[in-house]
Design an enzyme around this catalytic site. Structure first.
Site, PDB file in Angstrom:
ATOM      1  N   HIS A  24      18.270 -30.310 -28.569  1.00  0.00           N
ATOM      2  CA  HIS A  24      18.819 -29.632 -29.757  1.00  0.00           C
ATOM      3  C   HIS A  24      19.243 -30.601 -30.860  1.00  0.00           C
ATOM      4  O   HIS A  24      20.068 -30.253 -31.713  1.00  0.00           O
ATOM      5  CB  HIS A  24      20.026 -28.760 -29.407  1.00  0.00           C
ATOM      6  CG  HIS A  24      19.761 -27.687 -28.398  1.00  0.00           C
ATOM      7  ND1 HIS A  24      18.616 -27.620 -27.650  1.00  0.00           N
ATOM      8  CD2 HIS A  24      20.516 -26.631 -28.005  1.00  0.00           C
ATOM      9  CE1 HIS A  24      18.690 -26.569 -26.843  1.00  0.00           C
ATOM     10  NE2 HIS A  24      19.821 -25.953 -27.045  1.00  0.00           N
ATOM     11  N   HIS A  79      21.234 -14.808 -23.753  1.00  0.00           N
ATOM     12  CA  HIS A  79      21.722 -15.734 -24.792  1.00  0.00           C
ATOM     13  C   HIS A  79      20.617 -15.832 -25.835  1.00  0.00           C
ATOM     14  O   HIS A  79      19.447 -15.866 -25.492  1.00  0.00           O
ATOM     15  CB  HIS A  79      21.992 -17.078 -24.124  1.00  0.00           C
ATOM     16  CG  HIS A  79      22.438 -18.195 -25.006  1.00  0.00           C
ATOM     17  ND1 HIS A  79      23.262 -18.021 -26.095  1.00  0.00           N
ATOM     18  CD2 HIS A  79      22.199 -19.538 -24.937  1.00  0.00           C
ATOM     19  CE1 HIS A  79      23.500 -19.212 -26.651  1.00  0.00           C
ATOM     20  NE2 HIS A  79      22.855 -20.144 -25.977  1.00  0.00           N
ATOM     21  N   GLU A  81      20.108 -18.239 -28.191  1.00  0.00           N
ATOM     22  CA  GLU A  81      19.714 -19.537 -28.735  1.00  0.00           C
ATOM     23  C   GLU A  81      18.204 -19.705 -28.535  1.00  0.00           C
ATOM     24  O   GLU A  81      17.635 -19.273 -27.527  1.00  0.00           O
ATOM     25  CB  GLU A  81      20.504 -20.667 -28.056  1.00  0.00           C
ATOM     26  CG  GLU A  81      20.662 -21.850 -28.989  1.00  0.00           C
ATOM     27  CD  GLU A  81      21.577 -22.946 -28.456  1.00  0.00           C
ATOM     28  OE1 GLU A  81      22.253 -22.735 -27.431  1.00  0.00           O
ATOM     29  OE2 GLU A  81      21.610 -24.013 -29.082  1.00  0.00           O
ATOM     30  N   ASP A  83      16.157 -21.821 -27.528  1.00  0.00           N
ATOM     31  CA  ASP A  83      15.527 -22.369 -26.320  1.00  0.00           C
ATOM     32  C   ASP A  83      15.368 -21.297 -25.240  1.00  0.00           C
ATOM     33  O   ASP A  83      14.610 -21.494 -24.286  1.00  0.00           O
ATOM     34  CB  ASP A  83      16.261 -23.611 -25.778  1.00  0.00           C
ATOM     35  CG  ASP A  83      17.748 -23.434 -25.620  1.00  0.00           C
ATOM     36  OD1 ASP A  83      18.337 -22.564 -26.297  1.00  0.00           O
ATOM     37  OD2 ASP A  83      18.346 -24.179 -24.826  1.00  0.00           O
ATOM     38  N   HIS A 146      28.487 -20.685 -23.845  1.00  0.00           N
ATOM     39  CA  HIS A 146      29.056 -21.450 -24.920  1.00  0.00           C
ATOM     40  C   HIS A 146      28.889 -20.830 -26.308  1.00  0.00           C
ATOM     41  O   HIS A 146      29.390 -21.387 -27.290  1.00  0.00           O
ATOM     42  CB  HIS A 146      28.449 -22.856 -24.892  1.00  0.00           C
ATOM     43  CG  HIS A 146      26.992 -22.910 -25.270  1.00  0.00           C
ATOM     44  ND1 HIS A 146      26.493 -23.929 -26.029  1.00  0.00           N
ATOM     45  CD2 HIS A 146      25.942 -22.110 -25.035  1.00  0.00           C
ATOM     46  CE1 HIS A 146      25.189 -23.754 -26.211  1.00  0.00           C
ATOM     47  NE2 HIS A 146      24.834 -22.670 -25.623  1.00  0.00           N
ATOM     48  N   TYR A 193      25.513 -32.968 -19.199  1.00  0.00           N
ATOM     49  CA  TYR A 193      25.353 -31.633 -19.780  1.00  0.00           C
ATOM     50  C   TYR A 193      26.721 -31.000 -20.031  1.00  0.00           C
ATOM     51  O   TYR A 193      26.982 -30.438 -21.100  1.00  0.00           O
ATOM     52  CB  TYR A 193      24.537 -30.786 -18.803  1.00  0.00           C
ATOM     53  CG  TYR A 193      24.116 -29.430 -19.312  1.00  0.00           C
ATOM     54  CD1 TYR A 193      22.851 -29.244 -19.867  1.00  0.00           C
ATOM     55  CD2 TYR A 193      24.959 -28.336 -19.209  1.00  0.00           C
ATOM     56  CE1 TYR A 193      22.445 -27.992 -20.312  1.00  0.00           C
ATOM     57  CE2 TYR A 193      24.570 -27.088 -19.652  1.00  0.00           C
ATOM     58  CZ  TYR A 193      23.313 -26.923 -20.204  1.00  0.00           C
ATOM     59  OH  TYR A 193      22.920 -25.680 -20.640  1.00  0.00           O
ATOM     60  N   HIS A 226      18.453 -24.094 -17.480  1.00  0.00           N
ATOM     61  CA  HIS A 226      17.921 -25.460 -17.630  1.00  0.00           C
ATOM     62  C   HIS A 226      18.044 -26.162 -16.282  1.00  0.00           C
ATOM     63  O   HIS A 226      19.108 -26.137 -15.660  1.00  0.00           O
ATOM     64  CB  HIS A 226      18.730 -26.283 -18.639  1.00  0.00           C
ATOM     65  CG  HIS A 226      18.703 -25.760 -20.040  1.00  0.00           C
ATOM     66  ND1 HIS A 226      17.603 -25.872 -20.857  1.00  0.00           N
ATOM     67  CD2 HIS A 226      19.653 -25.141 -20.775  1.00  0.00           C
ATOM     68  CE1 HIS A 226      17.881 -25.335 -22.034  1.00  0.00           C
ATOM     69  NE2 HIS A 226      19.116 -24.880 -22.020  1.00  0.00           N
TER      70      HIS A 226
HETATM   71  C1  LIG Z   1      26.334 -26.594 -29.360  1.00  0.00           C
HETATM   72  C2  LIG Z   1      26.401 -25.653 -30.535  1.00  0.00           C
HETATM   73  C3  LIG Z   1      27.617 -25.390 -31.129  1.00  0.00           C
HETATM   74  C4  LIG Z   1      27.723 -24.532 -32.216  1.00  0.00           C
HETATM   75  N1  LIG Z   1      28.943 -24.291 -32.768  1.00  0.00           N
HETATM   76  C5  LIG Z   1      29.072 -23.380 -33.754  1.00  0.00           C
HETATM   77  C6  LIG Z   1      30.359 -23.073 -34.283  1.00  0.00           C
HETATM   78  O1  LIG Z   1      31.373 -23.617 -33.873  1.00  0.00           O
HETATM   79  N2  LIG Z   1      30.444 -22.143 -35.243  1.00  0.00           N
HETATM   80  C7  LIG Z   1      29.346 -21.513 -35.735  1.00  0.00           C
HETATM   81  O2  LIG Z   1      29.490 -20.697 -36.679  1.00  0.00           O
HETATM   82  N3  LIG Z   1      28.099 -21.779 -35.259  1.00  0.00           N
HETATM   83  C8  LIG Z   1      27.945 -22.697 -34.278  1.00  0.00           C
HETATM   84  N4  LIG Z   1      26.695 -22.963 -33.754  1.00  0.00           N
HETATM   85  C9  LIG Z   1      25.539 -22.152 -34.191  1.00  0.00           C
HETATM   86  C10 LIG Z   1      24.650 -22.829 -35.225  1.00  0.00           C
HETATM   87  O3  LIG Z   1      25.377 -23.152 -36.392  1.00  0.00           O
HETATM   88  C11 LIG Z   1      23.520 -21.849 -35.542  1.00  0.00           C
HETATM   89  O4  LIG Z   1      22.680 -21.771 -34.406  1.00  0.00           O
HETATM   90  C12 LIG Z   1      22.698 -22.204 -36.754  1.00  0.00           C
HETATM   91  O5  LIG Z   1      21.894 -21.082 -37.071  1.00  0.00           O
HETATM   92  C13 LIG Z   1      21.794 -23.434 -36.556  1.00  0.00           C
HETATM   93  O6  LIG Z   1      21.224 -23.785 -37.784  1.00  0.00           O
HETATM   94  P1  LIG Z   1      19.954 -24.778 -37.848  1.00  0.00           P
HETATM   95  O7  LIG Z   1      18.784 -23.921 -37.486  1.00  0.00           O
HETATM   96  O8  LIG Z   1      19.936 -25.271 -39.246  1.00  0.00           O
HETATM   97  O9  LIG Z   1      20.235 -25.863 -36.869  1.00  0.00           O
HETATM   98  C14 LIG Z   1      26.570 -23.876 -32.713  1.00  0.00           C
HETATM   99  C15 LIG Z   1      25.344 -24.164 -32.121  1.00  0.00           C
HETATM  100  C16 LIG Z   1      25.247 -25.044 -31.045  1.00  0.00           C
HETATM  101  C17 LIG Z   1      23.913 -25.305 -30.426  1.00  0.00           C
HETATM  102 FE   LIG Z   2      22.697 -22.386 -25.527  1.00  0.00          FE
HETATM  103 FE   LIG Z   3      20.087 -23.654 -23.467  1.00  0.00          FE
END
Ligand SMILES: Cc1cc2nc3c(=O)[nH]c(=O)nc-3n(C[C@H](O)[C@H](O)[C@H](O)COP(=O)(O)O)c2cc1C
Ligand SMILES: [Fe+2]
Ligand SMILES: [Fe+2]
Lengths: 400, 53
Positions: A24, A79, A81, A83, A146, A193, A226
């Site tokens: 990531h 989830h 995300e 991935d 998370h 991790y 994972h």
């Molecule tokens: C480990 C992790 C922590 C994150 N923490 C926050 C957070 O604290 N607050 C929030 O609004 N989004 C958080 N996000 C979500 C990202 O901001 C969101 O997925 C965003 O769309 C990613 O944009 P990008 O595609 O430009 O990377 C987090 C994402 C990850 C993977």
């Molecule tokens: Fe995740």
């Molecule tokens: Fe993941």
């Protein structure tokens, strides 16, 4: 890798990403990773999570190998995300599922990711159950473990839990089960991790494990999204490890992390380390130029003290240290003693800025040491004294 | 006194307990918490909170 039947009619159908070295973009993954997803073949067929978009072809191939011409009826999205849900739009179009099960927060995240109009979404809050035939799915929200949308799916008849990101490790391997893999490498990967992904949510880890215990459910297989799957005795072991990680009990260990232009701060770091070692503390020194912030974070995670060092640079600190501090603060490490060191030329803001960062992380901060240009014997002596002082503080902390 | 729930992560603000780690003393009503206070679990702002039903 081919699909593997992990319990009767429950298949691992994930993708192994052998060449992935950046997870990531914020953490390294020197061993690669996997995107695990699963297929339950019953009266109804359920697909649990998808894989990184890059592996959409792999997903279709795996599903076809297990199902032949049968269709997929349900999706379970633990989830959002990318991935794990990266193939979702393609998969909805391709398999036309009857239902997509998702947590209440997951529905919101799904809308914001895919902006869909007419998907057959069904929200399943904690306590909801869906029957597939001989197997059923029980859903448990694991908010902020998370992401707000995180969910766990438990199959009582198989005593199996799909835990998504929780209990994961970044390991690409031909083995599917933890008991088939090198235990030392496995534990290192789990620790890396946890320290870089799960750490800020440690209070939720404890709450979730307590809730699972209170529910009295039996688990004999933990299937994360994972890395390797835990079965048999490894289940109790990995839950115990997570309790240990979440407790963040400090060890008799200190980490010194610094950046340096002309090696003055570097020499100060070594003098502090000598003081600590003379007090019987295990010390590790990291230069930001040599290692990635995620590798250093894994070491900081179980240390009792963190010493941060930077020279003064344009009335601030060096950018790689700012990187480390921003990253570290976001992961909210607990129960640590902190100290700042640095060399300076004229205005000398470095240790003040570093100390402020440590205070923002609620560390128990001791007085910093700063040295003008090149430290002499006496200056390095002050650093050595700081090491001794930290050594005493660590012993006090461990005795608490 | 009414409890407030974070709609992002589910954290419950209990006025009796306050949030001492972030300088909100026990006994502080939700309305009296400073506007720049954020959820201690997920970091969401005060406006993301709703009264517990
Ligand atoms: C480990 C992790 C922590 C994150 N923490 C926050 C957070 O604290 N607050 C929030 O609004 N989004 C958080 N996000 C979500 C990202 O901001 C969101 O997925 C965003 O769309 C990613 O944009 P990008 O595609 O430009 O990377 C987090 C994402 C990850 C993977
Ligand atoms: Fe995740
Ligand atoms: Fe993941």
């Amino acid at each position: 890798m081919k699909p593997v039947e992990i319990k009767e009619d429950i298949w691992w159908i994930g993708a192994v990403d052998w060449n992935r070295r950046s997870f990531h973009g914020y953490s390294v993954s020197p061993l690669g990773t996997t995107y695990n997803n699963y297929l339950i073949v019953d009266d109804k067929v359920a697909l649990v999570d998808t894989v990184d978009k890059h592996f959409w072809g792999r997903l279709k191939c795996n599903v076809a190998q297990v199902l032949g011409d049968r269709k997929v009826d349900y999706f379970v999205i633990n989830h959002l995300e990318p991935d794990h849900a990266g193939c979702l739009a393609d998969a909805v179009e391709h398999y036309k599922p009857e239902k997509i099960y998702v947590s209440p927060m997951g529905e919101k995240a799904m809308k914001a990711h895919f902006h869909y109009k007419d998907w057959p979404v069904e929200v399943v809050p904690t306590g909801s159950t869906v029957s597939l035939g001989k197997y059923s799915l029980n859903f448990v929200e694991t908010r902020m473990l998370h992401w707000p949308d995180s969910m766990l799916t438990y199959v009582p008849e198989a005593k199996l839990a799909f835990t998504n990101d929780a209990f994961g490790q970044n390991i690409a391997s031909s083995e599917r089960f933890a008991d088939e893999y090198d235990p030392w490498v496995l534990e290192q990967s789990m620790r890396h991790y946890y320290a870089n992904i799960v750490l800020p949510y440690s209070p939720m880890v404890i709450k979730t494990l307590d809730a699972i215990e209170d529910m009295g459910i039996e688990i004999d297989m933990i299937c994360p999204d994972h890395g390797l799957i835990f079965r048999g005795d490894d289940v109790a072991w990995v839950i115990e490890k997570y309790r240990e990680y979440a407790a963040q009990k400090p060890k008799n260990k200190a980490v010194i992390v610094y950046d340096s232009m002309w090696k003055s701060t570097e020499h100060m770091a070594e003098a502090v380390a000598t003081g600590l070692a003379d007090k019987g503390v295990s010390v590790k020194i990291y230069s930001m130029k040599a290692d990635h912030h995620s590798i250093i974070m894994t070491e900081i995670f179980d240390a009792a003290a963190v010493v941060v060092g930077s020279p003064t640079h344009n009335n601030g600190i060096l950018p790689l240290m700012a990187d480390m501090l921003t990253y570290m603060k976001g992961l909210r490490p607990q129960n640590k003693i902190g100290a700042a060191i640095g060399s300076f030329g004229w205005s000398g803001e470095c240790v003040k800025i570093l100390t402020e960062w440590l205070e923002k992380m609620s560390m128990d901060v001791v007085d910093p040491v700063k040295q003008k240009f090149v430290p002499d014997h006496e200056g390095l002596g002050q650093c050595y004294e700081l090491g001794l002082l930290l050594g005493d503080k660590i012993q006090e902390k461990l005795a608490e | 006194m009414e409890k407030y729930v974070c709609t992002v992560c589910g954290y419950v603000y209990d006025p009796e307990v306050g949030d001492p780690d972030n300088d909100v003393a026990p006994g502080t009503k939700f309305a009296d918490i400073p506007d720049d206070w954020t959820c201690p679990i997920c970091g969401a702002g005060k406006e993301e909170f709703e009264a517990e039903s």
